[in-house]
Design a protein around this motif. Structure first.
Motif, PDB file in Angstrom:
ATOM      1  N   VAL A 198      27.291   8.222 -42.465  1.00 44.39           N
ATOM      2  CA  VAL A 198      27.993   9.372 -43.039  1.00 44.39           C
ATOM      3  C   VAL A 198      26.962  10.367 -43.578  1.00 44.39           C
TER       4      VAL A 198
ATOM      5  N   ARG B 160      24.998  -0.134 -50.737  1.00 49.27           N
ATOM      6  CA  ARG B 160      25.277  -1.554 -50.466  1.00 49.27           C
ATOM      7  C   ARG B 160      26.263  -2.085 -51.512  1.00 49.27           C
TER       8      ARG B 160
ATOM      9  N   GLU C 296      29.793  -0.668 -50.878  1.00 48.41           N
ATOM     10  CA  GLU C 296      30.497  -1.411 -49.829  1.00 48.41           C
ATOM     11  C   GLU C 296      30.927  -2.788 -50.346  1.00 48.41           C
TER      12      GLU C 296
ATOM     13  N   GLY D 280      19.170   0.517 -51.151  1.00 49.23           N
ATOM     14  CA  GLY D 280      20.530   0.539 -50.602  1.00 49.23           C
ATOM     15  C   GLY D 280      21.055   1.921 -50.269  1.00 49.23           C
TER      16      GLY D 280
ATOM     17  N   LYS E 222      21.823  -7.546 -44.530  1.00 51.08           N
ATOM     18  CA  LYS E 222      20.851  -6.494 -44.268  1.00 51.08           C
ATOM     19  C   LYS E 222      19.971  -6.779 -43.069  1.00 51.08           C
TER      20      LYS E 222
ATOM     21  N   GLY F 270      20.348   3.609 -47.317  1.00 51.59           N
ATOM     22  CA  GLY F 270      20.535   3.865 -45.891  1.00 51.59           C
ATOM     23  C   GLY F 270      19.264   4.015 -45.072  1.00 51.59           C
ATOM     24  N   LYS F 271      18.115   3.635 -45.622  1.00 55.65           N
ATOM     25  CA  LYS F 271      16.860   3.780 -44.859  1.00 55.65           C
ATOM     26  C   LYS F 271      16.877   2.866 -43.628  1.00 55.65           C
ATOM     27  N   THR F 272      17.241   1.605 -43.863  1.00 56.15           N
ATOM     28  CA  THR F 272      17.259   0.657 -42.752  1.00 56.15           C
ATOM     29  C   THR F 272      18.303   1.083 -41.720  1.00 56.15           C
ATOM     30  N   HIS F 273      19.438   1.541 -42.204  1.00 56.82           N
ATOM     31  CA  HIS F 273      20.494   1.996 -41.301  1.00 56.82           C
ATOM     32  C   HIS F 273      19.942   3.096 -40.380  1.00 56.82           C
TER      33      HIS F 273
END
Ligand SMILES: Nc1ncnc2c1ncn2[C@@H]1O[C@H](COP(=O)(O)OP(=O)(O)OP(=O)(O)O)[C@@H](O)[C@H]1O
Length: 498
Positions: A171, A363, A366, A204, A132, A206-209
Motif C-alpha cells: 500500500v 507488523r 497486522e 516493521g 517474516k 515494509g523494507k523486506t516487503h
C-alpha cells in the motif's frame, strides 16, 4: 472465515506460546515447517512436509502441543498430523492464502549454503501470515543426526521469496511513496536506475516487503537472472563457516557470481570488521560488473556506527531512500488490503479503531487485526468495536490512547472546569483558575514523561519550582480530600478516553 484460516490463526498463536517453552532450534526444525490445514469443532489438522517431521512431532511433542492448543482454544481438540510429502520448494502458504505462485526455485540461489559434510538442512519454511523470513532452508547450526532430508544439494541451494511480498500488495502512502517509486524503478531496470539502492526505516515498516517485491519483479521480467536475497547476519555466518571449513573461495564464488544481490538488515555488519572487508570486495566486484545491489537497514549508512568509511561511501554512491511510519489513512488502507487478501469481513470502524492505536509498526498492526479475527472466531461472535477492545485489551489496556500529552491534559481540565485554555495558562492566580491549573500540572507530571522545566514552559512560561509546588500540594491534598481524589479519578478517565 474458512477452516484453513481458522487453523492458521490458532496455529500461529500456538507456535508463539511454544516459543516460550521450547528451544529455537526445535521450533525452527520441527514446528515452523508445518502447515495448518483445518480447524473443526473437535480436531486441528496440521500438515507436515515430511514423514520424519510427522513422526517426530507425534512421538515427542504431542503432549505439549495438545495442551498448548487447549490453552489457546479452550477446547480439548485432537491434533492430527498429516504428512503432505511436499516438494521442498512448493512448501508454501496454504492455498487459500497464496496470491501468486512462488517463484520457480531454479531462478533463485540459496541464501545460505548447506553444510556439504553432512548434507543436512533445517527445514524452516513457515506458513504464518505474519511470518517474516520465508526461506525454505538454512544450514543446521546444531547437530541433529536424526534429521536428514537427503536432498540433492543443488536443489537444497534454493530460497524462495515470500509470495505475498509483491508490489501489488504494497500500500502506497506519503510515508513510503518515494521508497516505493524508487524500488519500482530498480525492479524495472536493474543495474540501470539506481545502483546500489539503499532503503532504510524503522522496524516493521515494509523494507523486506519492498525488497522481495523488487526480487519478484526482476525475476518476472528477467527469468534468467541469478538473484540472491540474504540478511547480513546470514552473510556473516556463512563467511565464518566458510573460513572455519577452510573454504573461503566457495563463499566468494557464490557471492560474486550473481546478477542481483539483496541484503536485508545491513546494520548487522556494524562492528564486524572482517565481514565488512569481505562485503566490500563482494560489493566492488558486483558493482564493477554492473550487477544490481539492493540493501536495507534500520538507519541510514551515516548512522551505522563502526561502518568503515569506504563501505559507507560505497553505499552512498547510489540512491538512499527512507520509509517513515505510515499516517492514519495509510494504516487503514493497509488493514483494508490485508482484510481483502485474507477474505476477512471487518467493518470500517473496527479498522479505524485498530489503525488509530498502532502507529509505528505495520507488523503489529497486522498482528492486531489477526488477533481480533481469531478472538471473534474462537468465541463465535461478530466483530465490532466492543469485541476488538476485548481482544486487544492486553495491547491497549482499557482502550487507552497510546500517548497522553500535556496538551490533552490541559484541554480536558479546561473543559471540565469550564475554562478557556488561555485562562489555564495565564498568569492569573484567582482560586477558580489556580486550582485547576495546579491539578493540570499534577496530572501532567503523573501521566507524562515531560521534564519539570518543560512543564513550566508549557504552563504559561512558569518556573519549574511552581510545578513542583503544585505537584506536592495536590499530592498531599489528594490523600486527605476524598472529593479531590474522586475529581482526579474522573479526570484521568476522561483523559484516557479522549
Ligand atoms: N506499505 C505496506 N503495504 C502493505 N503491507 C505492508 C506495508 N508495509 C509493510 N507491510 C507489511 O508489514 C509487515 C512487516 O513488513 P516488513 O517485514 O517488510 O518490515 P521491515 O521494515 O523489513 O521490518 P524489520 O525492521 O523488522 O526488518 C509485512 O507483513 C509487510 O507485508
Amino acid at each position: 472465515m474458512d477452516d484453513t484460516l481458522q487453523a492458521t490463526i490458532v496455529w500461529e498463536q500456538v507456535l508463539k506460546k511454544l516459543e516460550q517453552e521450547l528451544s529455537k532450534l526445535m521450533i525452527d526444525t520441527w514446528l515452523k515447517p508445518t502447515i495448518p490445514l483445518k480447524l473443526t469443532d473437535t480436531t486441528l489438522e496440521i500438515g507436515t512436509p515430511k514423514q520424519i517431521i510427522k513422526e517426530w512431532l507425534e512421538s515427542r511433542y504431542l503432549p505439549i502441543i495438545s495442551s498448548t492448543v487447549q490453552y489457546i482454544t479452550n477446547k480439548p481438540l485432537t491434533i492430527i498430523f498429516i504428512n503432505l510429502d511436499i516438494d521442498d520448494e512448493t512448501a508454501s502458504l496454504p492455498a487459500s492464502q497464496e496470491i501468486t505462485p512462488p517463484i520457480a526455485p531454479s531462478q533463485l540461489l540459496l541464501d545460505t549454503e548447506i553444510d556439504k559434510n553432512d548434507k543436512k538442512a533445517d527445514f524452516v519454511q513457515t506458513s504464518m501470515s505474519t511470518a517474516k523470513q520465508p526461506h525454505i532452508y538454512k544450514p543446521s547450526s546444531e547437530s541433529d543426526q536424526s534429521f536428514s532430508l537427503n536432498q540433492n544439494p543443488a536443489e537444497e541451494s534454493m530460497a524462495i521469496l515470500n509470495p505475498k511480498y509483491i508490489f501489488e500488495t504494497f500500500v502506497i502512502g506519503n510515508s513510503n511513496r518515494l521508497a516505493h517509486a524508487a524500488s519500482l524503478a530498480v525492479a524495472e531496470a536493474p543495474a540501470n536506475a539506481y545502483n546500489p539502492f539503499f532503503v532504510y526505516g524503522g522496524v516493521g515498516l515494509g523494507k523486506t516487503h519492498l525488497m522481495h517485491a523488487i526480487g519478484h519483479r526482476i525475476l518476472k521480467n528477467h527469468p534468467h537472472l541469478k538473484l540472491l536475497y540474504i540478511s547480513s547476519e546470514k552473510f556473516t555466518n556463512e563467511l565464518i563457516n566458510s573460513i572455519r571449513d577452510g573454504n573461503p573461495e566457495s563463499f566468494r564464488q557464490k557471492y560474486r557470481n550473481i546478477d542481483v544481490l539483496l541484503v536485508d538488515d545491513i546494520q548487522f555488519l556494524a562492528k564486524k570488521e572482517h565481514t565488512q572487508e569481505e562485503f566490500f570486495h563482494t560489493f566492488n566486484t558486483l558493482h564493477e560488473a554492473n550487477k544490481q545491489i539492493i540493501m536495507s537497514s534500520d538507519r541510514p549508512p551515516r548512522e551505522i556506527q563502526t561502518l568503515e568509511d569506504r563501505l559507507r561511501s560505497r553505499f552512498e554512491m547510489g540512491l538512499i531512500t527512507d520509509i517513515q511510519p505510515p499516517d492514519l489513512e495509510t494504516r487503514i488502507a493497509i488493514l483494508r488490503k490485508k482484510a481483502i487478501m485474507e477474505h476477512l469481513n471487518v467493518s470500517n470502524d473496527v479498522m479505524v479503531y485498530i489503525a488509530s492505536r498502532i502507529d509505528n509498526n505495520i507488523r503489529e498492526l497486522e498482528g492486531a487485526l489477526i488477533r481480533v479475527m481469531a478472538y471473534a472466531s474462537l468465541t463465535n461472535q461478530n466483530i465490532d468495536i466492543d469485541l476488538a477492545t476485548e481482544a486487544l485489551k492486553d495491547i491497549f489496556p482499557h482502550g487507552k490512547p497510546k500517548q497522553i500529552t500535556v496538551e490533552l491534559i490541559q484541554e480536558t481540565i479546561a473543559s471540565y472546569f469550564k475554562l478557556k485554555i488561555d485562562e489555564l495558562l495565564a498568569k492569573k492566580r484567582t482560586r477558580n483558575v489556580a486550582y485547576p491549573r495546579q491539578i493540570a500540572m499534577y496530572l501532567s507530571r503523573e501521566l507524562t514523561e515531560t521534564s519539570l522545566p518543560r512543564l513550566g514552559e508549557m504552563f504559561g512560561g512558569r518556573d519549574h519550582t511552581t510545578v513542583i509546588h503544585a505537584y506536592d500540594k495536590i499530592s498531599r491534598e489528594r490523600n486527605a480530600d476524598i472529593k479531590l481524589s474522586n475529581t482526579i479519578k474522573e479526570l484521568i478517565k476522561r483523559i484516557e478516553n479522549n
